[in-house]
Design a protein around this motif. Sequence first.
Motif, PDB file in Angstrom:
ATOM      1  N   TYR A  65      49.005  64.077  53.828  1.00 28.02           N
ATOM      2  CA  TYR A  65      49.997  64.619  54.760  1.00 28.02           C
ATOM      3  C   TYR A  65      49.519  65.947  55.351  1.00 28.02           C
ATOM      4  CZ  TYR A  65      54.137  61.623  54.389  1.00 28.02           C
ATOM      5  OH  TYR A  65      55.037  60.593  54.505  1.00 28.02           O
ATOM      6  N   ARG A  89      52.604  59.519  57.694  1.00 29.85           N
ATOM      7  CA  ARG A  89      53.191  60.714  58.317  1.00 29.85           C
ATOM      8  C   ARG A  89      53.275  60.562  59.828  1.00 29.85           C
ATOM      9  NH1 ARG A  89      49.645  66.030  58.783  1.00 29.85           N
ATOM     10  NH2 ARG A  89      48.706  64.599  60.285  1.00 29.85           N
ATOM     11  N   GLY A 125      48.083  58.080  53.836  1.00 28.90           N
ATOM     12  CA  GLY A 125      49.068  59.146  53.944  1.00 28.90           C
ATOM     13  C   GLY A 125      49.195  59.688  55.351  1.00 28.90           C
ATOM     14  N   ILE A 164      50.408  62.365  49.433  1.00 30.37           N
ATOM     15  CA  ILE A 164      50.963  63.651  49.867  1.00 30.37           C
ATOM     16  C   ILE A 164      49.858  64.583  50.356  1.00 30.37           C
ATOM     17  CG2 ILE A 164      52.193  65.727  49.098  1.00 30.37           C
ATOM     18  CD1 ILE A 164      53.838  63.991  47.280  1.00 30.37           C
TER      19      ILE A 164
END
Length: 262
Positions: A209, A222, A218, A206
Amino acid sequence: MKLIMPENKLSFRFVHSVLPPVLFGALIIILGETRILHALLSVTEVQLPKTSSILRVIFENGPKIVHDSWVTLQVFLAGIVIGCFAGFLVALFAAFFPKWGVGGLTVISAFNAIPIVALSPIMRLWFSNSPFAAKTAVVAIVSMVAMSVNAYRGLTDLKPFSLDLMESYAASKAVIFFKLRLPNCVPYIFIALKINVAAAMIGVIISEYFAASVEGLGFVIRNSLRTTQLTTGWAYILVASIIGILFFTLISFLEKKLMRNR
């Protein structure tokens, strides 16, 4: 008879711990390849690519996946080490200074209620000059909570007679810590590590992101979802899952080795 029992015990462990998840995984792959899973979930092959398509992407993009995995792994390892160390220090402070430490432990536990999605942009603003530090801070905060709570319990949840026995021999606080509290805390540390493997991997994915960098698992997940390259996104999700499983297995192996003669 003694030579047969270890083999039977090993077979029993294999049948009850290894075989079920392997068979379940094989079943999911078969259902996915035959599109039965797609029919059951009412999704298309674009939304849920077949396992063969995902593996093809992994093999075709091997060098890039290795590079992105290494970028993510560095953040994962740095964050979990810093977070677990800080969490253990918080647990020590709470155990030796209960009047002040328990309150601090409560504040640390409140961090668990902060969504990672909200925490990542904040860390990005705080560490705007270092994307690596921003991502590491997210993972460290996530890892610190579980370690502090579990380590505190291990340091304080002692059998009364054992503590009374140590005090009856006029044992110093240092002796009680190294001979009683710390050994009692070891199983709780492994519990925290197992929890943190999953939490830290989620945290680093996360955090990537929202990171300013253009590399890492990540970021690619994304970017793949934004450009509707779902097969690539699923490939990177699978790689992240494998990394988490490998670390969980490693911790479980070390736990069995260290706890065998405890």
